[in-house]
Design an enzyme around this catalytic site. Structure first.
Site, PDB file in Angstrom:
ATOM      1  N   ARG A 177      18.160   1.228   1.722  1.00 56.86           N
ATOM      2  CA  ARG A 177      17.468   0.040   1.246  1.00 56.86           C
ATOM      3  C   ARG A 177      16.007   0.180   1.655  1.00 56.86           C
ATOM      4  NH1 ARG A 177      15.609  -0.712   5.627  1.00 56.86           N
ATOM      5  NH2 ARG A 177      14.811  -2.664   4.858  1.00 56.86           N
ATOM      6  N   ALA A 194      12.078  -0.590  -0.296  1.00 58.76           N
ATOM      7  CA  ALA A 194      11.572  -0.183  -1.615  1.00 58.76           C
ATOM      8  C   ALA A 194      11.318   1.328  -1.754  1.00 58.76           C
ATOM      9  CB  ALA A 194      10.329  -0.998  -1.950  1.00 58.76           C
ATOM     10  N   ARG A 237      19.378  -2.465  -8.260  1.00 61.12           N
ATOM     11  CA  ARG A 237      18.724  -3.612  -7.596  1.00 61.12           C
ATOM     12  C   ARG A 237      17.484  -3.989  -8.418  1.00 61.12           C
ATOM     13  NH1 ARG A 237      18.069  -3.462  -1.266  1.00 61.12           N
ATOM     14  NH2 ARG A 237      17.942  -5.699  -1.647  1.00 61.12           N
ATOM     15  N   ASP A 253       8.148  -5.281  -1.641  1.00 59.89           N
ATOM     16  CA  ASP A 253       8.961  -4.662  -2.696  1.00 59.89           C
ATOM     17  C   ASP A 253       8.216  -4.550  -4.012  1.00 59.89           C
ATOM     18  OD1 ASP A 253      10.919  -5.967  -0.675  1.00 59.89           O
ATOM     19  OD2 ASP A 253      12.009  -4.393  -1.728  1.00 59.89           O
ATOM     20  N   ASN A 292       8.264  -9.942  -1.091  1.00 57.60           N
ATOM     21  CA  ASN A 292       8.922  -9.267   0.044  1.00 57.60           C
ATOM     22  C   ASN A 292      10.135 -10.089   0.461  1.00 57.60           C
ATOM     23  OD1 ASN A 292       9.025  -7.109   1.998  1.00 57.60           O
ATOM     24  ND2 ASN A 292       8.375  -8.579   3.546  1.00 57.60           N
TER      25      ASN A 292
HETATM   26  O1  MRU Z   1      16.761  -5.968   0.877  1.00 60.12           O
HETATM   27  P1  MRU Z   1      16.006  -4.839   1.504  1.00 60.12           P
HETATM   28  O2  MRU Z   1      16.462  -4.515   2.902  1.00 60.12           O
HETATM   29  O3  MRU Z   1      15.943  -3.629   0.607  1.00 60.12           O
HETATM   30  O4  MRU Z   1      14.520  -5.410   1.630  1.00 60.12           O
HETATM   31  C1  MRU Z   1      13.522  -4.610   2.198  1.00 60.12           C
HETATM   32  C2  MRU Z   1      12.218  -5.282   2.311  1.00 60.12           C
HETATM   33  O5  MRU Z   1      12.043  -6.429   1.947  1.00 60.12           O
HETATM   34  C3  MRU Z   1      11.073  -4.464   2.821  1.00 60.12           C
HETATM   35  O6  MRU Z   1      10.149  -5.256   3.520  1.00 60.12           O
HETATM   36  C4  MRU Z   1      10.352  -3.812   1.632  1.00 60.12           C
HETATM   37  O7  MRU Z   1      11.255  -3.125   0.816  1.00 60.12           O
HETATM   38  C5  MRU Z   1       9.287  -2.862   2.079  1.00 60.12           C
HETATM   39  S1  MRU Z   1       9.971  -1.390   2.756  1.00 60.12           S
HETATM   40  C6  MRU Z   1       8.716  -0.356   3.212  1.00 60.12           C
END
Ligand code: MRU
Length: 370
Positions: A53, A55, A90, A245, A255
């Site tokens: 997980r 981004a 996603r 994201d 985010n």
């Molecule tokens: O649901 P997730 O764990 O994939 O969400 C991740 C985030 O919100 C992070 O802050 C974002 O992807 C940035 S990762 C460098």
């Protein structure tokens, strides 16, 4: 980054030259387990179920997913099928579409016999580029931290608050929000301390960010999600750095759910609010983040239950919401550009503004338009 003194990335190509391994993030912090991905469907499932997980890592995994697909069947139909399967995993992180578009546009003109080799090679480049970008974010972000440190008393730590996990686990290595933190810590010029929001419902802060920072020796404290405002009112947060994201052409920042509330508290208390991002996270096709970014809604169980380790070492999931109470589980929110002090990118710290972003990343606008 390092785990028990050993350098490791979040995803890698196995020595067999074709299968892919990734740290299974669902099992951290209690178990360090690795999942081996041997098909496009397995890569898609790893993204969907959040084995991987964050981004940038979602993007890198999708790129390797395309390579796995091409190894099995490199026809035009298989290429389009792999794109669709991975794209459906996603909805919010734009790095997924960016990586898939990169792969598809490179693979389409090739003859089917050349596609598998080319796909593995581009996927490896995407992974390497992520690390180079994050090192750029580290260099620009550390200047922000050091400028704040210079105004503090000698030996007083710079207190950074972060939300979710935008660490090396969310990328291929280094992380985005954590990259400047790791660099500041490694340089050792000024002490640094991180307030880690636990990040309900999936606890990426408590389970992943705290685990990473701990393994790297960065002082940190895990806090319930609602604590940040109180800390800011008492001068205990010098700056916020979060990941994202998707950033729109206007500079709106999507985010993990709860980020917006931290930005509001930061503005009310005069605390600088920075967002660290690699350029593939900018979506130049979208302007108004609140109206236009699709926000993932996830299963009610993630809110209604909580998983952890019992005193005797068993992993247990327990229910914390009354049976029958409805639950809502929005994965992300949007922080308007006006609340963002600066975007820490590989090309510098930028104002969250359309003209500034377009001037800094003209090459990305061109790719988005293709
Ligand atoms: O649901 P997730 O764990 O994939 O969400 C991740 C985030 O919100 C992070 O802050 C974002 O992807 C940035 S990762 C460098």
């Amino acid at each position: 980054m390092k785990v028990q003194g050993k350098h490791i990335r979040s995803i890698w190509l196995e020595p067999d030259g074709w299968s892919i391994s990734a740290i299974d993030q669902r099992r951290l912090p209690h178990h360090f387990a690795v999942e081996r991905l041997t098909s496009c469907d397995a890569a898609a499932e790893a993204i969907r179920s959040m084995v991987v997980r964050g981004a940038p890592l979602i993007g890198a995994t999708a790129a390797y997913g395309m390579a796995l697909a091409m190894r099995a069947d490199s026809s035009d139909a298989a290429l389009e099928d792999a794109y669709r399967t991975l794209m459906a995993t996603r909805p919010t992180a734009i790095n997924l579409k960016w990586a898939l578009d990169e792969m598809r546009s490179m693979l389409r003109p090739l003859s089917s016999s050349d596609r598998a080799v080319a796909a593995y090679s581009r996927a490896a480049e995407i992974a390497e580029e992520d690390i180079v970008i994050n090192k750029g974010i580290a260099r620009h972000g550390v200047a922000v931290i050091e400028a704040i440190a210079a105004k503090k008393k000698q030996g007083e730590p710079v207190n950074v608050l972060t939300h979710c996990n935008a660490g090396w686990l969310a990328t291929v290595d280094w992380g985005t929000a954590t990259a400047p933190i790791y660099l500041a810590h490694d340089r050792g010029h000024h002490p640094i301390h991180v307030w880690v929001d636990e990040t309900r419902p999936r606890n990426q802060g408590a389970s992943l960010t705290a685990w990473e920072l701990g393994h790297h020796g960065v002082p940190h404290t895990v806090i319930p999600d609602n604590t940040g405002g109180h800390l800011m009112q008492h001068g205990l947060v010098d700056l916020v750095i979060v990941g994202t994201d998707r950033v729109t052409a206007n500079g709106d920042v999507c985010n993990k759910i709860g980020t917006y509330l931290k930005a509001l508290a930061a503005r009310d208390n005069g605390v600088p609010f920075y967002v660290a991002l690699p350029s593939p996270t900018i979506d130049f096709s979208v302007g108004d983040g609140i109206m236009q970014i699709p926000i993932e809604q996830r299963a009610a169980d993630e809110v209604a239950t909580i998983t952890g380790r019992t005193a005797d070492g068993r992993i247990e999931t327990v229910r914390i919401v009354p049976e029958g109470s409805p639950v809502a589980n929005y994965g992300f929110d949007v922080t308007p550009a006006r609340l963002v002090t600066g975007l820490i990118t590989e090309r510098g710290v930028l104002r969250a503004d359309r003209a500034v972003l377009s001037a800094a990343f003209p090459d990305r606008i061109a790719t988005a338009a293709e």
